[in-house]
Design a protein around this motif. Structure first.
Motif, PDB file in Angstrom:
ATOM      1  N   GLY A 174      41.195  35.981  36.162  1.00  0.00           N
ATOM      2  CA  GLY A 174      40.565  34.729  36.594  1.00  0.00           C
ATOM      3  C   GLY A 174      39.337  34.943  37.455  1.00  0.00           C
ATOM      4  O   GLY A 174      38.543  34.023  37.654  1.00  0.00           O
ATOM      5  N   SER A 175      39.155  36.147  37.956  1.00  0.00           N
ATOM      6  CA  SER A 175      37.993  36.468  38.792  1.00  0.00           C
ATOM      7  C   SER A 175      36.839  37.058  37.986  1.00  0.00           C
ATOM      8  O   SER A 175      35.773  37.305  38.533  1.00  0.00           O
ATOM      9  CB  SER A 175      38.394  37.473  39.877  1.00  0.00           C
ATOM     10  N   VAL A 176      37.046  37.287  36.702  1.00  0.00           N
ATOM     11  CA  VAL A 176      36.006  37.856  35.852  1.00  0.00           C
ATOM     12  C   VAL A 176      34.992  36.763  35.512  1.00  0.00           C
ATOM     13  O   VAL A 176      35.363  35.662  35.136  1.00  0.00           O
ATOM     14  CB  VAL A 176      36.604  38.467  34.569  1.00  0.00           C
ATOM     15  N   VAL A 177      33.714  37.087  35.701  1.00  0.00           N
ATOM     16  CA  VAL A 177      32.635  36.154  35.378  1.00  0.00           C
ATOM     17  C   VAL A 177      31.725  36.794  34.331  1.00  0.00           C
ATOM     18  O   VAL A 177      31.733  38.002  34.136  1.00  0.00           O
ATOM     19  CB  VAL A 177      31.816  35.762  36.634  1.00  0.00           C
ATOM     20  N   ASP A 178      30.936  35.959  33.672  1.00  0.00           N
ATOM     21  CA  ASP A 178      29.979  36.425  32.683  1.00  0.00           C
ATOM     22  C   ASP A 178      28.589  36.372  33.311  1.00  0.00           C
ATOM     23  O   ASP A 178      28.139  35.311  33.735  1.00  0.00           O
ATOM     24  CB  ASP A 178      30.040  35.533  31.442  1.00  0.00           C
ATOM     25  N   LYS A 216      27.469  40.019  30.177  1.00  0.00           N
ATOM     26  CA  LYS A 216      28.341  41.130  30.546  1.00  0.00           C
ATOM     27  C   LYS A 216      29.458  40.616  31.443  1.00  0.00           C
ATOM     28  O   LYS A 216      29.249  39.723  32.256  1.00  0.00           O
ATOM     29  CB  LYS A 216      27.558  42.209  31.305  1.00  0.00           C
ATOM     30  N   LYS A 217      30.640  41.200  31.305  1.00  0.00           N
ATOM     31  CA  LYS A 217      31.778  40.853  32.152  1.00  0.00           C
ATOM     32  C   LYS A 217      31.632  41.555  33.499  1.00  0.00           C
ATOM     33  O   LYS A 217      31.262  42.736  33.557  1.00  0.00           O
ATOM     34  CB  LYS A 217      33.099  41.269  31.502  1.00  0.00           C
ATOM     35  N   ALA A 218      31.942  40.836  34.575  1.00  0.00           N
ATOM     36  CA  ALA A 218      31.804  41.416  35.909  1.00  0.00           C
ATOM     37  C   ALA A 218      32.784  40.762  36.874  1.00  0.00           C
ATOM     38  O   ALA A 218      33.293  39.675  36.625  1.00  0.00           O
ATOM     39  CB  ALA A 218      30.381  41.224  36.431  1.00  0.00           C
ATOM     40  N   ILE A 219      33.030  41.453  37.957  1.00  0.00           N
ATOM     41  CA  ILE A 219      33.747  40.923  39.117  1.00  0.00           C
ATOM     42  C   ILE A 219      32.701  40.804  40.218  1.00  0.00           C
ATOM     43  O   ILE A 219      31.896  41.724  40.405  1.00  0.00           O
ATOM     44  CB  ILE A 219      34.875  41.882  39.574  1.00  0.00           C
ATOM     45  N   GLN A 220      32.704  39.703  40.948  1.00  0.00           N
ATOM     46  CA  GLN A 220      31.789  39.542  42.065  1.00  0.00           C
ATOM     47  C   GLN A 220      32.573  39.641  43.367  1.00  0.00           C
ATOM     48  O   GLN A 220      33.500  38.881  43.594  1.00  0.00           O
ATOM     49  CB  GLN A 220      31.063  38.201  42.002  1.00  0.00           C
ATOM     50  N   VAL A 221      32.176  40.605  44.204  1.00  0.00           N
ATOM     51  CA  VAL A 221      32.815  40.812  45.494  1.00  0.00           C
ATOM     52  C   VAL A 221      31.949  40.110  46.545  1.00  0.00           C
ATOM     53  O   VAL A 221      30.782  40.473  46.734  1.00  0.00           O
ATOM     54  CB  VAL A 221      32.951  42.310  45.818  1.00  0.00           C
ATOM     55  N   PRO A 222      32.514  39.087  47.213  1.00  0.00           N
ATOM     56  CA  PRO A 222      31.723  38.364  48.209  1.00  0.00           C
ATOM     57  C   PRO A 222      31.550  39.164  49.492  1.00  0.00           C
ATOM     58  O   PRO A 222      32.409  39.967  49.857  1.00  0.00           O
ATOM     59  CB  PRO A 222      32.565  37.108  48.466  1.00  0.00           C
ATOM     60  N   MET A 223      30.409  38.944  50.154  1.00  0.00           N
ATOM     61  CA  MET A 223      30.181  39.597  51.445  1.00  0.00           C
ATOM     62  C   MET A 223      29.322  38.699  52.327  1.00  0.00           C
ATOM     63  O   MET A 223      28.613  37.823  51.843  1.00  0.00           O
ATOM     64  CB  MET A 223      29.553  40.971  51.282  1.00  0.00           C
ATOM     65  N   THR A 224      29.403  38.940  53.610  1.00  0.00           N
ATOM     66  CA  THR A 224      28.630  38.176  54.586  1.00  0.00           C
ATOM     67  C   THR A 224      27.238  38.786  54.738  1.00  0.00           C
ATOM     68  O   THR A 224      26.964  39.886  54.243  1.00  0.00           O
ATOM     69  CB  THR A 224      29.314  38.190  55.959  1.00  0.00           C
ATOM     70  N   GLN A 225      26.388  38.087  55.468  1.00  0.00           N
ATOM     71  CA  GLN A 225      25.056  38.605  55.735  1.00  0.00           C
ATOM     72  C   GLN A 225      25.128  39.896  56.557  1.00  0.00           C
ATOM     73  O   GLN A 225      24.360  40.826  56.346  1.00  0.00           O
ATOM     74  CB  GLN A 225      24.218  37.565  56.471  1.00  0.00           C
ATOM     75  N   LYS A 226      26.090  39.978  57.461  1.00  0.00           N
ATOM     76  CA  LYS A 226      26.278  41.184  58.271  1.00  0.00           C
ATOM     77  C   LYS A 226      26.645  42.371  57.376  1.00  0.00           C
ATOM     78  O   LYS A 226      26.109  43.474  57.547  1.00  0.00           O
ATOM     79  CB  LYS A 226      27.370  40.929  59.314  1.00  0.00           C
TER      80      LYS A 226
END
Length: 107
Positions: free
Chosen positions: A25-29, A33-43
């Motif tokens: 469910g976390s896989v995006v196009d 291309k198939k990918a996982i997006q890992v969120p991060m803060t500005q820091k």
């Protein structure tokens, strides 16, 4: 919501690992291309840019890490079974002391 993202593009083998971890469910196009997006803060983003000076961010504030760091991050995502791992992963993929000479003890 995240300020920035790390895109981990998935080959067939890694896509199977993601599915086995229950993260399909976390896989995006992204651009076909198939990918996982890992969120991060500005820091976190500032730390990554300091550690990886050639890191480029696209218009969506997303980047792709060098291969060895990307592999470490993917393994952490698989182990923790969530893409929301940057707080933990940042110290595994970013070495703030890289390239600095060790300090000698002052007497």
């Amino acid at each position: 919501m995240a300020d920035y993202w790390v895109n981990i593009f998935l080959n067939d083998e890694n896509l199977k690992k993601i599915e086995a971890a229950g993260l399909q469910g976390s896989v995006v196009d992204i651009d076909g291309k198939k990918a996982i997006q890992v969120p991060m803060t500005q820091k976190d983003q500032k730390k990554l840019v300091k550690g990886f000076t050639d890191l480029d961010f696209d218009g969506n504030n997303a980047c792709v890490l060098p291969a060895d760091a990307e592999e470490k991050l993917l393994n952490i995502v698989l182990e923790m079974k969530t893409p929301d791992v940057m707080k933990f992963a940042i110290m595994k993929i970013y070495n703030p002391l890289a390239g600095k000479a060790p300090r000698s003890a002052q007497r």
